[in-house]
Design a protein around this motif. Structure first.
Motif, mmCIF file in Angstrom:
data_model
loop_
_atom_site.group_PDB
_atom_site.id
_atom_site.type_symbol
_atom_site.label_atom_id
_atom_site.label_comp_id
_atom_site.label_asym_id
_atom_site.label_seq_id
_atom_site.Cartn_x
_atom_site.Cartn_y
_atom_site.Cartn_z
ATOM 1 N N VAL A 155 3.341 10.166 -9.864
ATOM 2 C CA VAL A 155 2.645 10.718 -11.288
ATOM 3 C C VAL A 155 2.067 12.022 -11.155
ATOM 4 N N VAL A 156 1.523 12.541 -10.074
ATOM 5 C CA VAL A 156 0.979 13.816 -9.827
ATOM 6 C C VAL A 156 2.144 14.779 -9.706
ATOM 7 N N PRO A 157 1.758 16.044 -10.296
ATOM 8 C CA PRO A 157 2.869 17.142 -10.493
ATOM 9 C C PRO A 157 3.563 17.204 -8.815
ATOM 10 N N HIS A 158 4.978 17.420 -8.938
ATOM 11 C CA HIS A 158 5.841 17.514 -7.865
ATOM 12 C C HIS A 158 6.956 18.409 -8.163
ATOM 13 N N PRO A 159 7.776 18.980 -7.383
ATOM 14 C CA PRO A 159 8.908 19.673 -7.833
ATOM 15 C C PRO A 159 10.187 18.719 -8.558
ATOM 16 N N PRO A 160 10.797 19.381 -9.382
ATOM 17 C CA PRO A 160 11.692 18.658 -10.090
ATOM 18 C C PRO A 160 12.543 17.371 -9.312
ATOM 19 N N LEU A 183 1.019 -1.290 0.062
ATOM 20 C CA LEU A 183 -0.113 0.197 -0.136
ATOM 21 C C LEU A 183 0.883 1.162 0.135
ATOM 22 N N PHE A 184 2.184 1.267 0.848
ATOM 23 C CA PHE A 184 2.845 2.442 0.874
ATOM 24 C C PHE A 184 3.535 2.507 -0.643
ATOM 25 N N VAL A 185 3.899 1.490 -1.290
ATOM 26 C CA VAL A 185 4.408 1.787 -2.739
ATOM 27 C C VAL A 185 3.499 2.189 -3.386
ATOM 28 N N ALA A 186 2.274 1.731 -3.695
ATOM 29 C CA ALA A 186 1.146 2.195 -4.222
ATOM 30 C C ALA A 186 0.925 3.633 -4.204
ATOM 31 N N LEU A 187 0.885 4.079 -2.874
ATOM 32 C CA LEU A 187 0.912 5.720 -2.742
ATOM 33 C C LEU A 187 1.971 6.355 -3.245
ATOM 34 N N CYS A 188 3.206 5.887 -3.228
ATOM 35 C CA CYS A 188 4.513 6.338 -4.037
ATOM 36 C C CYS A 188 4.312 6.400 -5.326
ATOM 37 N N VAL A 189 3.641 5.556 -6.250
ATOM 38 C CA VAL A 189 3.207 5.641 -7.587
ATOM 39 C C VAL A 189 2.534 6.746 -7.888
ATOM 40 N N VAL A 190 1.569 6.757 -7.120
ATOM 41 C CA VAL A 190 0.573 7.953 -7.507
ATOM 42 C C VAL A 190 1.338 9.231 -7.014
ATOM 43 N N LEU A 191 2.069 9.566 -6.151
ATOM 44 C CA LEU A 191 2.787 10.630 -5.669
ATOM 45 C C LEU A 191 3.967 10.940 -7.089
ATOM 46 N N PHE A 240 11.916 15.639 -7.196
ATOM 47 C CA PHE A 240 11.422 15.483 -5.636
ATOM 48 C C PHE A 240 10.317 14.713 -5.476
ATOM 49 N N ALA A 241 10.489 13.315 -5.963
ATOM 50 C CA ALA A 241 9.538 12.231 -5.846
ATOM 51 C C ALA A 241 9.852 11.102 -5.082
ATOM 52 N N PRO A 242 8.831 10.413 -4.658
ATOM 53 C CA PRO A 242 9.286 9.388 -3.745
ATOM 54 C C PRO A 242 9.975 8.066 -4.334
ATOM 55 N N VAL A 243 10.415 7.936 -5.539
ATOM 56 C CA VAL A 243 10.676 6.973 -5.901
ATOM 57 C C VAL A 243 12.005 6.337 -5.519
ATOM 58 N N GLY A 244 12.979 6.952 -5.284
ATOM 59 C CA GLY A 244 14.172 6.269 -4.613
ATOM 60 C C GLY A 244 13.738 5.791 -2.976
#
Length: 179
Positions: free
Chosen positions: A15-20, A5-13, A22-26
């Protein structure tokens, strides 16, 4: 299940706009490595990246797969392994986020150099590729550290509450350092 569930949330985050950068991928890769069995963490990270890439391809027209993709995915699998290795050590989450961001930087930009046509395939081109990528590293490093902290702080109390429910927590919170 909680880790998924946490990883799924990070996939959503992602895809949505975020600072360059600064995504939760790593951070997602580090988190999966800290909270899942190694094979499950790697499989989930690759699947999450592919789902995110597919969404970005549909929404923004990015190519789904390029010559750089194996280097990027490999970088995230290595981040998961680092998260696993450092999961019980004090400061392991932050250490894994920092080390993982550095490894990802080197591997992904090496992939850009090898698989792309922007830089000459010599030492000068490799150097130029890495120098051009430096401005993006700050956002990646900051994002990986901040998101790793958020995921780690959120996971521990939830894992403790859900530990009695079968299948919800693959790694007990007690086996993972706080940060």
């Amino acid at each position: 299940m909680l880790s998924v569930l946490f990883v799924a949330l990070c996939v959503v985050l992602r895809v949505v706009p975020h600072p360059p950068n600064f995504a939760p991928v790593g951070a997602t890769a580090v988190f999966a490595g800290r909270t899942m069995k190694p094979w499950a963490a790697s499989a989930l990270v690759i699947a999450a990246m592919f789902v995110g890439d597919a969404a970005l391809s549909l929404l923004r027209g990015y190519p789904l797969v390029t010559a750089v993709t194996p280097f990027v995915y490999g970088g995230f699998v290595i981040q998961a392994a680092i998260g696993r290795f450092l999961r019980a050590r004090k400061g392991g989450a932050i250490g894994a986020a920092v080390l993982g961001a550095c490894v990802f930087f080197v591997l992904s930009n090496f992939g850009v150099w090898v698989g792309g046509h922007t830089y000459t395939h010599d030492l000068s081109g490799l150097t130029t590729c890495f120098v051009a990528a430096v401005p993006f590293f700050g956002g990646t490093l900051l994002g990986d550290v901040v998101w790793t902290m958020i995921l780690s702080v959120a996971y521990r109390p939830l894992a403790a509450r859900l530990a009695a429910r079968p299948g919800w927590v693959s790694v007990p919170a007690a086996q993972i350092s706080a940060l």
